[in-house]
Design a protein around this motif. Structure first.
Motif, PDB file in Angstrom:
ATOM      1  N   SER A  68      20.506  15.286  41.184  1.00 44.75           N
ATOM      2  CA  SER A  68      21.300  16.168  40.319  1.00 44.75           C
ATOM      3  C   SER A  68      22.762  15.742  40.269  1.00 44.75           C
ATOM      4  O   SER A  68      23.452  15.993  39.284  1.00 44.75           O
ATOM      5  CB  SER A  68      21.180  17.629  40.778  1.00 44.75           C
TER       6      SER A  68
ATOM      7  N   GLN B 179      29.030  15.642  48.989  1.00 46.93           N
ATOM      8  CA  GLN B 179      27.958  16.592  49.324  1.00 46.93           C
ATOM      9  C   GLN B 179      27.029  15.901  50.330  1.00 46.93           C
ATOM     10  O   GLN B 179      26.548  14.793  50.057  1.00 46.93           O
ATOM     11  CB  GLN B 179      27.194  16.902  48.041  1.00 46.93           C
TER      12      GLN B 179
ATOM     13  N   ASP C 167      26.480  24.354  44.695  1.00 51.67           N
ATOM     14  CA  ASP C 167      26.730  25.743  44.291  1.00 51.67           C
ATOM     15  C   ASP C 167      26.233  26.699  45.376  1.00 51.67           C
ATOM     16  O   ASP C 167      26.851  27.732  45.647  1.00 51.67           O
ATOM     17  CB  ASP C 167      26.119  26.067  42.916  1.00 51.67           C
ATOM     18  N   GLY C 168      25.141  26.339  46.044  1.00 51.12           N
ATOM     19  CA  GLY C 168      24.676  27.164  47.156  1.00 51.12           C
ATOM     20  C   GLY C 168      25.706  27.183  48.272  1.00 51.12           C
ATOM     21  O   GLY C 168      25.953  28.208  48.916  1.00 51.12           O
ATOM     22  N   GLU C 169      26.339  26.048  48.477  1.00 49.96           N
ATOM     23  CA  GLU C 169      27.338  25.911  49.545  1.00 49.96           C
ATOM     24  C   GLU C 169      28.521  26.856  49.346  1.00 49.96           C
ATOM     25  O   GLU C 169      29.201  27.225  50.305  1.00 49.96           O
ATOM     26  CB  GLU C 169      27.822  24.454  49.573  1.00 49.96           C
TER      27      GLU C 169
ATOM     28  N   GLU D  43      29.086  29.962  51.571  1.00 46.31           N
ATOM     29  CA  GLU D  43      29.641  29.947  52.930  1.00 46.31           C
ATOM     30  C   GLU D  43      31.036  30.581  52.913  1.00 46.31           C
ATOM     31  O   GLU D  43      31.852  30.250  52.043  1.00 46.31           O
ATOM     32  CB  GLU D  43      29.760  28.508  53.451  1.00 46.31           C
TER      33      GLU D  43
ATOM     34  N   ASN E 180      28.537  21.164  42.039  1.00 47.22           N
ATOM     35  CA  ASN E 180      27.296  20.724  41.408  1.00 47.22           C
ATOM     36  C   ASN E 180      26.378  21.941  41.241  1.00 47.22           C
ATOM     37  O   ASN E 180      25.646  22.318  42.150  1.00 47.22           O
ATOM     38  CB  ASN E 180      26.653  19.653  42.298  1.00 47.22           C
TER      39      ASN E 180
ATOM     40  N   VAL F 186      20.124  29.849  43.420  1.00 48.02           N
ATOM     41  CA  VAL F 186      21.345  30.356  44.064  1.00 48.02           C
ATOM     42  C   VAL F 186      21.594  31.791  43.604  1.00 48.02           C
ATOM     43  O   VAL F 186      21.905  32.674  44.401  1.00 48.02           O
ATOM     44  CB  VAL F 186      22.541  29.436  43.714  1.00 48.02           C
TER      45      VAL F 186
HETATM   46  C1  LIG Z   1      25.992  25.565  57.746  1.00 48.53           C
HETATM   47  C2  LIG Z   1      24.720  25.015  57.162  1.00 48.53           C
HETATM   48  N1  LIG Z   1      23.703  25.841  56.914  1.00 48.53           N
HETATM   49  C3  LIG Z   1      22.547  25.365  56.405  1.00 48.53           C
HETATM   50  C4  LIG Z   1      22.390  24.034  56.144  1.00 48.53           C
HETATM   51  C5  LIG Z   1      21.066  23.505  55.634  1.00 48.53           C
HETATM   52  N2  LIG Z   1      21.150  23.099  54.235  1.00 48.53           N
HETATM   53  C6  LIG Z   1      21.355  21.837  53.876  1.00 48.53           C
HETATM   54  S1  LIG Z   1      21.411  21.620  52.243  1.00 48.53           S
HETATM   55  C7  LIG Z   1      21.097  23.253  51.963  1.00 48.53           C
HETATM   56  C8  LIG Z   1      21.016  23.760  50.566  1.00 48.53           C
HETATM   57  C9  LIG Z   1      22.177  23.300  49.775  1.00 48.53           C
HETATM   58  O1  LIG Z   1      22.190  23.882  48.522  1.00 48.53           O
HETATM   59  P1  LIG Z   1      23.351  23.577  47.513  1.00 48.53           P
HETATM   60  O2  LIG Z   1      24.672  23.711  48.179  1.00 48.53           O
HETATM   61  O3  LIG Z   1      23.136  24.390  46.314  1.00 48.53           O
HETATM   62  O4  LIG Z   1      23.182  22.028  47.210  1.00 48.53           O
HETATM   63  P2  LIG Z   1      22.062  21.272  46.362  1.00 48.53           P
HETATM   64  O5  LIG Z   1      21.235  20.535  47.363  1.00 48.53           O
HETATM   65  O6  LIG Z   1      21.273  22.286  45.626  1.00 48.53           O
HETATM   66  O7  LIG Z   1      22.808  20.363  45.470  1.00 48.53           O
HETATM   67  C10 LIG Z   1      20.968  23.936  53.159  1.00 48.53           C
HETATM   68  C11 LIG Z   1      20.665  25.373  53.301  1.00 48.53           C
HETATM   69  C12 LIG Z   1      23.497  23.203  56.420  1.00 48.53           C
HETATM   70  N3  LIG Z   1      23.458  21.893  56.203  1.00 48.53           N
HETATM   71  N4  LIG Z   1      24.640  23.717  56.895  1.00 48.53           N
END
Ligand SMILES: Cc1ncc(C[n+]2csc(CCOP(=O)(O)OP(=O)(O)O)c2C)c(N)n1
Length: 899
Positions: free
Chosen positions: A122, A147, A242-244, A247, A270, A280
């Motif tokens: 992506s 990322q 976007d999930g990040e 935090e 992203n 998300v």
């Molecule tokens: C503090 C923390 N919690 C959980 C994780 C596990 N983890 C790694 S990637 C991820 C999902 C990431 O989603 P997003 O930020 O939307 O990125 P995408 O992969 O969808 O681009 C998770 C929960 C982590 N690396 N760090």
């Protein structure tokens, strides 16, 4: 209507209630004709005026935050794409393939290794536009936060650039065997500790990259404003998920970035609308939500939602059908559209509205399938980055809509399970090859052959030329900086070395030494004192005037205490970083300063002094990341010790930081009792970090208890640094038995008093050791033990702790921390060992009462010593009972860790 006039209409259709449509139409027409006649600037002027009027309380206008679900940069406002689009697309396809092949190969060989494909799939185009046009390399280049689970894509690029070989790619996530085979093992995520010439910033723990990037950008300003280094050409880029953004750390410093006008900071979020488990915001729209948040915080928001082939649809959509449909389409649905083919999208997306269906009429299913989201369109990405890079006076964020697992087809695109997908079947691989038109045979695709066009191919020449034009390869980390001489200890610490019974706390001693160090012409300017709204607590207010508090815009007010010698002075070249009540921010600032030797080739020495309880326990993960990036500096856990910080109670009294610190491999942790010990530790640490470039940092406790400070005994420096030295001896005539007593921090004083009681009350000899660091003792003992185990034929070595505590006289250790801290040495000595500590919740009372409660005071040390001797038959039970009675110890109260 032109594109730009069209945009304001979008997104407003849904909730609009119109009590007078005719009048509304007149206003709308007036605006449209103004736009037509005078252009957008004039529209903005008039709107600004109207907004001012409408915001009057009597009107009570509260516009919903946010703009329509379209690109911020209209097609008509796009700059021409300056690159070779076809070549860049081909290169991006090659990166995608190699990244995918790397992960799938590793998991075919060893299913347990893990890795991710869908995230980079992506983000690939977002990265590539950065690499080809914006991310500047070289020593004065940009700082880029990647990322973490997109790391395979970054490796794939380094492979094409010739910085990594096939062998390296074949050792993705196999760092140990790689080294044995003489190749670079590729770490799972960005880890400078593991790949010190490659990665700069660890981002593997979600949220830490975002906050760190803000403080790195801010620290660059600090360096410039203080006249230390011209960082004006450097930009911090961060590509995050976007999930990040969920935090707390990701969001916590947004307002700081805007308040300080950090236009050297650009984030790319992203927005593939998915995280690990699912959407998300399945029932909402993350881009809308983030837009409101960032805009509210003062960032420039650039939405990058749709690709170029949507331009025509928008232009033809005179009926606002797209706006109507977007307004009711949530992310969960957009994800489903991403996962489905053109036919499904024709029926279920365009089919929702007759006008929309008409728009799609000229398109084949294949064309509908290929309609790009903004984050997959190099031209649109370029336009967004270009606008972000040109932004002045505020940080910019690009909210880029993408598809998770883009191009993975049935195997992953938009799938709920896309994040974890790392095994692809033969048909999936061939489909991927076809999708991206890669020059690979079926067999090469099925066998996951890496693909590297010939060095003289147009693609490769282009790729190299772009990087050369942008100053070199990224990421790249350098390790060297010019050493900074540390002044002689006697120059600023003589008062501590020769304290001679003068009363002071170690916190006071530290602040006095810091003030002295700040005056040193060479080291002084490199020092970065950092506080999180506790400078007064630690008696540092004098530094406000002496060196000033950094403020990007100086001091625009007359401080209330202007006449005072301790006046609150903010200045653009102020030296103190006063972070307010944000330990996460303060530690991020500390890390930025502590990595400046590497990031900027300019060694700085940060001293972050804080309430010890709000350090390792509160921001331990940020400290772990600081360790990963080889930070150099001092963390000072002040008001340390569960009983030394008397009245503050359960949430403030720290009994564990030293134990946490002992688990960080490159952290040197000390718990000095005396100012002279502290002086020796500071001197030693500064020389290691500033003169000898050792990649380690210090955690040192500071106490707020005033007591008479001894002078430094002669010749103890080396042992003190190793973790213990002989401090005192109480040897009564005809001693019945002997013990060794160890104490650290302020409890050393209780231990010393216990030795006196043992001699005077019980005729027992006691040797007193100042245990400045149980973790340093254990570290060396561990090395020695391992050496002896693996080298049976060589003469056995002896650790410092074993040498100091040779023999079998019982050893009793008492500290202001949990027992596990002194117990770190227990297995390395032969003598019986008793640890006393402050296990349990803290609570408020006087120090003496607390020390009695936790059973670490002099009387409990005496009882522990007698008990240890009793177990050897040197003291009888009656004596122990007598001691309990004499000292008024309470045998039947609840243990402190149960209370
Ligand atoms: C503090 C923390 N919690 C959980 C994780 C596990 N983890 C790694 S990637 C991820 C999902 C990431 O989603 P997003 O930020 O939307 O990125 P995408 O992969 O969808 O681009 C998770 C929960 C982590 N690396 N760090």
């Amino acid at each position: 209507m032109s594109d730009s006039s069209l945009q304001p209409r979008l997104g407003q259709a849904a909730a609009f209630i119109d009590s007078d449509p005719q009048e509304t139409a007149e206003w709308r027409d007036a605006l449209a004709s103004l736009l037509h006649a005078a252009g957008p600037q004039r529209v903005r002027e008039v709107m600004d005026m109207l907004v001012r009027l409408a915001r009057h309380p009597s009107v009570g206008w509260h516009p919903a935050p946010g703009t329509p679900y379209v690109n911020t940069i209209p097609a008509t406002g796009q700059p021409a794409f300056p690159g070779d689009l076809a070549l860049e697309e081909r290169l991006a396809s090659v990166m995608r393939w190699n990244a995918l092949a790397m992960v799938v190969r590793a998991n075919k060989a060893y299913g347990e290794l893990g890795g991710h494909i869908a995230s980079y799939a992506s983000a690939a185009d977002l990265f590539e536009v950065g690499f080809n046009h914006f991310f500047r390399g070289g020593d004065t280049g940009d700082l880029v936060f990647y990322q973490p689970h997109s790391a395979p894509g970054v490796y794939a690029r380094a492979f094409l650039e010739g910085r990594l070989g096939e062998d390296d790619l074949d050792h993705y996530r196999q760092e140990i065997v790689a080294r044995q085979r003489g190749v670079t093992g590729l770490s799972s995520y960005p880890h400078p500790w593991l790949m010190p010439a490659f990665w700069q910033f660890p981002t593997g723990s979600m949220g830490l990259g975002p906050i760190s990037s803000i403080y790195q950008a801010r620290f660059m300003r600090y360096l410039r404003h203080r006249g230390l280094l011209d960082t004006s050409g450097r930009t911090v880029w961060g590509v995050f998920g976007d999930g990040e953004m969920d935090e707390p750390e990701s969001m916590s410093a947004l307002t700081l970035a805007a308040r300080e006008k950090l236009d050297n900071l650009i984030w790319v979020v992203n927005c593939n609308l998915q995280r690990l488990d699912g959407p998300v915001r399945g029932n909402g729209r993350i881009i809308d939500e983030l837009e409101a948040l960032f805009a509210g915080a003062g960032w420039r928001v650039i939405k990058l939602v749709w690709g170029s082939d949507w331009d025509d649809l928008f232009a033809r959509d005179t009926d606002d059908a797209l706006a109507r449909v977007f307004a009711r389409t949530v992310d969960g649905q957009l994800q489903t559209f991403a996962a489905k083919d053109g036919r499904y999208n024709r029926e279920h997306f365009f089919g929702q509205d007759p006008a929309l269906a008409a728009l799609a009429q000229g398109l084949t299913d294949e064309q509908i399938d290929r309609l790009k989201r903004g984050g997959h369109d190099l031209v649109k990405i370029y336009a967004a980055y270009h606008a972000a890079a040109a932004t002045r006076g505020q940080p910019a964020v690009i909210l880029a809509q993408t598809k998770k697992g883009y191009g993975m087809g049935e195997a992953g695109q938009g799938r709920m399970t896309a994040h974890q997908q790392k095994k692809l079947e033969r048909e999936d691989l061939i489909a991927f090859r076809n999708r991206f038109d890669l020059a690979l045979s079926d067999e090469q695709a099925a066998s996951l052959a890496f693909h590297k066009p010939a060095a003289d191919s147009p693609e490769m020449r282009y790729l190299q030329a772009r990087r050369a034009a942008l100053g070199g390869y990224l990421p790249a980390r350098r390790g060297a900086a010019t050493p900074v001489p540390v002044p002689p200890l006697a120059r600023y610490g003589a008062f501590a070395l020769g304290a001679d019974g003068k009363e002071m706390s170690t916190t006071m001693a530290f602040v006095r030494m810091l003030a002295g160090l700040l005056k040193d012409s060479q080291l002084g300017p490199r020092i970065v004192p950092i506080v999180a709204d506790e400078a007064r607590t630690f008696g540092m207010a004098n530094l406000f005037k002496q060196v000033g508090i950094y403020s990007f815009n100086g001091q625009a007010y007359e401080p209330e205490d202007i006449g005072s010698v301790l006046s609150y002075r903010e200045a653009i070249d102020g030296q103190i970083l006063e972070e307010g009540i944000s330990e996460a921010g303060a530690i991020s600032s500390w890390t930025a300063a502590a990595t400046s030797y590497s990031v900027h080739g300019q060694a700085m020495l940060p001293f972050y002094i804080y309430y010890s309880m709000f350090g390792f326990q509160r921001v331990g993960d940020l400290i772990w990341a600081a360790a990963d990036q080889r930070s150099r500096g001092f963390l000072l856990g002040a008001t340390a010790g569960r009983t030394t910080l008397g009245g503050e109670g359960l949430q403030h009294q720290d009994g564990t930081s030293l134990l946490h610190a002992s688990t960080v491999p490159n952290c040197r942790a000390y718990d000095p009792c005396n100012a002279c010990e502290l002086a020796v530790i500071l001197d030693h640490g500064m020389r290691q970090m500033m003169e000898r470039h050792e990649d380690l940092f210090y955690y040192v406790t500071l106490m707020n208890e005033n007591y008479a400070q001894p002078s430094l005994p002669a010749g103890v420096e080396d042992d003190l640094i190793r973790g213990m030295y002989r401090f005192a001896m109480q040897a009564p005539a005809n001693a019945k038995a002997a013990v060794r007593l160890l104490g650290s921090g302020s409890i050393l004083r209780e231990v010393k008093a216990a030795a006196e009681l043992l001699a005077s009350d019980w005729g027992i000899a006691a040797e007193v050791w100042s245990a400045t660091s149980f973790s340093e003792l254990a570290r060396e003992a561990r090395d020695v033990e391992r050496f002896n185990r693996l080298h049976p034929a060589e003469p056995a070595r002896t650790s410092h702790v074993r040498r100091c505590l040779a023999g079998d006289a019982p050893v009793i250790a008492s500290t202001d921390y949990v027992r596990a801290w002194p117990q770190l040495i227990a297995s390395y000595i032969d003598a019986p060992f008793t640890a006393l500590g402050t296990d349990g919740f803290g609570r408020s009372d006087t120090r003496a009462v607390l020390r009695r409660f936790f059973e670490i005071d002099r009387h409990h040390v005496v009882l522990a010593a007698l008990t240890a001797l009793r177990e050897r038959g040197q003291v009888d039970a009656k004596t122990c009972a007598e001691a309990i009675a004499r000292y008024g110890l309470a045998p039947d109260v609840l243990a402190p860790w149960l209370a």
